[in-house]
Design an enzyme around this catalytic site. Structure first.
Site, PDB file in Angstrom:
ATOM      1  CG  ASN A  52      -2.947  -6.480  17.724  1.00  0.00           C
ATOM      2  OD1 ASN A  52      -4.040  -7.043  17.809  1.00  0.00           O
ATOM      3  ND2 ASN A  52      -2.771  -5.429  16.944  1.00  0.00           N
ATOM      4  CG  ASP A 112       1.060   3.222   4.739  1.00  0.00           C
ATOM      5  OD1 ASP A 112       0.210   2.522   4.157  1.00  0.00           O
ATOM      6  OD2 ASP A 112       1.857   2.783   5.587  1.00  0.00           O
ATOM      7  CG  ASN A 137      -1.929  -1.032   1.318  1.00  0.00           C
ATOM      8  OD1 ASN A 137      -2.493  -1.412   0.301  1.00  0.00           O
ATOM      9  ND2 ASN A 137      -2.190  -1.524   2.520  1.00  0.00           N
ATOM     10  N   GLY A 174       1.822  -1.104   3.631  1.00  0.00           N
ATOM     11  CA  GLY A 174       1.197  -2.394   3.349  1.00  0.00           C
ATOM     12  C   GLY A 174       1.879  -3.450   4.197  1.00  0.00           C
ATOM     13  N   GLY A 202       6.069   6.760  10.437  1.00  0.00           N
ATOM     14  CA  GLY A 202       5.891   6.082   9.165  1.00  0.00           C
ATOM     15  C   GLY A 202       6.000   4.581   9.285  1.00  0.00           C
ATOM     16  CE  LYS A 220      15.056   5.850  13.223  1.00  0.00           C
ATOM     17  NZ  LYS A 220      15.991   5.276  12.224  1.00  0.00           N
ATOM     18  CB  ALA A 262       5.720  -0.479  10.646  1.00  0.00           C
ATOM     19  CB  ALA A 263       4.901  -1.703  16.448  1.00  0.00           C
ATOM     20  N   GLY A 264       3.986  -4.113  14.733  1.00  0.00           N
ATOM     21  CA  GLY A 264       3.687  -5.533  14.599  1.00  0.00           C
ATOM     22  C   GLY A 264       4.352  -6.154  13.390  1.00  0.00           C
ATOM     23  CG  ASP A 265       3.432  -4.784   9.528  1.00  0.00           C
ATOM     24  OD1 ASP A 265       2.684  -5.752   9.703  1.00  0.00           O
ATOM     25  OD2 ASP A 265       3.052  -3.706   9.027  1.00  0.00           O
TER      26      ASP A 265
END
Length: 315
Positions: free
Chosen positions: A182, A11, A9, A37, A285, A283, A247-250
C-alpha cells in the site's frame, strides 16, 4: 494451486469513535475475537474465491490456535502444513477500528515468529507443486526468503505483500514477480513520500530500479496503480461506504493470486481484485468480511444496492 506462507492470528477487535493518540484513553464499544493474521486472511480469501489453497504457518498449542485451524478448515483451506509450536502462544492482534473504518493494529507474533527456514525447506515439494506462492512479512524474513527461492527455482509465480513494512534487500526483491504494497509500505521501502499519485509513481520507480518486476500499489479509496518498467496504469476504486479496512489489502492480494492462477491477464486480475477489496471493506472483521466467489460474481447487482457510483475505469 496457491500456497500461502504466512501468519495466523486471533484478532481482538475493539470498535471506538476514534483511534487514541499517544497517552490517550478511549472507551471502546465492544470486543470481538475474529480469526485473522495476514497469511490466514489471504489463504481464507483465496479459498472463498474458489481456489485450492495450502497454508504454511505456525500456531501455538492453545485454544486460539485450535479455533483458527477449525475456521480455516471450514472454509476449505488445506491446514495439513500448519505447524503447532508447543512452547509458543498463537499470534494475537489488537485492532482498534474507528467510526471512519480506519484501523490501528498491534501484533504479538507468538508462534508466527517461530516459522523457520528449515520448516519451509522441509515443505519444498508442497511449494514446488503450486502455481503461485503468496507471502507477507508477519513471519521471519528468512522463512519468506526461503519460500520465494524455492518457488523461483521451481519456476512458480511469486507475489509478496510487504506488510507490515520492513526492510527488504535486493536479493528478496529479485525473487518477487509482483509486489503489492500500500502507499505507506511503498513509502517505507522506497524512502520517497507517497502523498500524491505523482509521488507514488516516483516511489514506484525507485523500487523498479532496484529490481522489482511489477508493482501493484493499493491506495485505498483512490484505487491502485500498476507499474511495470516505464509503464504505469491507475485503476480507480469502486466507491463504497467503508466500515472496516482491516483485511482489504489481504483480500486484494489473494484475489490477484486466484485470478492469475486461473489464467487471467493482469489487468483483468486487478479488476477482479478491486471488486473483492471493495466488498471486504463494507463488513467488519478480517476473515468475517471476506466475500465468496458467488458474491463477487454478483458484484454489479451488489454495487447497485449500495446506491453509489461504481466506476472502476482506468486512466
Amino acid at each position: 494451486m496457491i500456497t500461502v506462507v504466512g501468519s495466523l492470528n486471533m484478532d481482538l477487535v475493539i470498535s471506538a469513535d476514534k483511534i487514541p493518540r499517544p497517552g490517550e484513553t478511549v472507551l471502546g464499544k465492544n470486543l470481538q475475537q475474529i480469526p485473522g493474521g495476514k497469511g490466514a486472511n489471504q489463504a481464507d480469501a483465496a479459498a472463498r474465491l474458489g481456489a485450492e489453497v495450502i497454508l504454511i504457518g505456525c500456531v501455538g498449542e492453545d485454544d486460539f490456535g485450535k479455533r483458527l485451524l477449525n475456521s480455516l478448515k471450514q472454509d476449505g483451506v488445506n491446514i495439513e502444513n500448519i505447524l503447532i509450536k508447543q512452547t509458543q502462544s498463537t499470534g494475537v492482534a489488537s485492532i482498534i477500528v474507528e467510526a471512519s473504518g480506519n484501523n490501528a493494529i498491534t501484533v504479538a507474533p507468538g508462534a508466527n515468529y517461530h516459522l523457520t527456514s528449515e520448516d519451509v525447506e522441509a515443505l519444498r515439494t508442497v511449494i514446488a507443486a503450486s502455481d503461485i506462492v503468496l507471502s507477507q512479512l508477519e513471519t521471519p524474513i528468512d522463512s519468506v526468503r526461503t519460500a520465494l527461492k524455492i518457488a523461483r527455482s521451481s519456476g512458480k509465480k511469486t507475489i509478496l505483500n510487504p506488510a507490515p513494512a520492513a526492510d527488504l534487500d535486493d536479493d528478496i526483491l529479485s525473487l518477487v514477480d509482483i509486489l503489492t504494497p500500500n502507499e505507506t509500505e511503498l513509502e517505507y521501502l522506497s524512502g520517497h513520500r507517497t502523498d500524491s499519485i505523482e509521488n507514488i509513481l516516483l516511489a514506484g520507480k525507485i523500487l523498479i530500479a532496484r529490481g522489482v518486476k511489477e508493482l501493484v500499489i493499493t491506495i485505498g479509496s483512490m484505487g491502485c496503480v500498476h507499474m511495470k518498467g516505464e509503464e504505469a496504469t491507475h485503476y480507480r476504486a469502486h466507491q463504497v461506504n467503508a466500515v472496516d479496512t482491516t483485511a482489504a489489502g489481504d483480500s486484494f492480494s489473494a484475489a490477484l493470486a486466484v485470478s492469475l492462477s486461473n489464467g487471467r491477464a493482469l489487468a483483468d486480475a486487478i479488476g477482479f481484485s478491486m471488486k473483492v477489496a471493495a466488498m471486504t471493506v463494507t463488513k467488519k472483521g478480517a476473515q468475517t468480511s471476506l466475500p465468496h466467489l458467488e458474491e463477487v460474481e454478483a458484484f454489479d447487482e451488489w454495487i447497485k444496492l449500495q446506491q453509489i457510483d461504481s466506476r472502476g475505469e482506468t486512466e
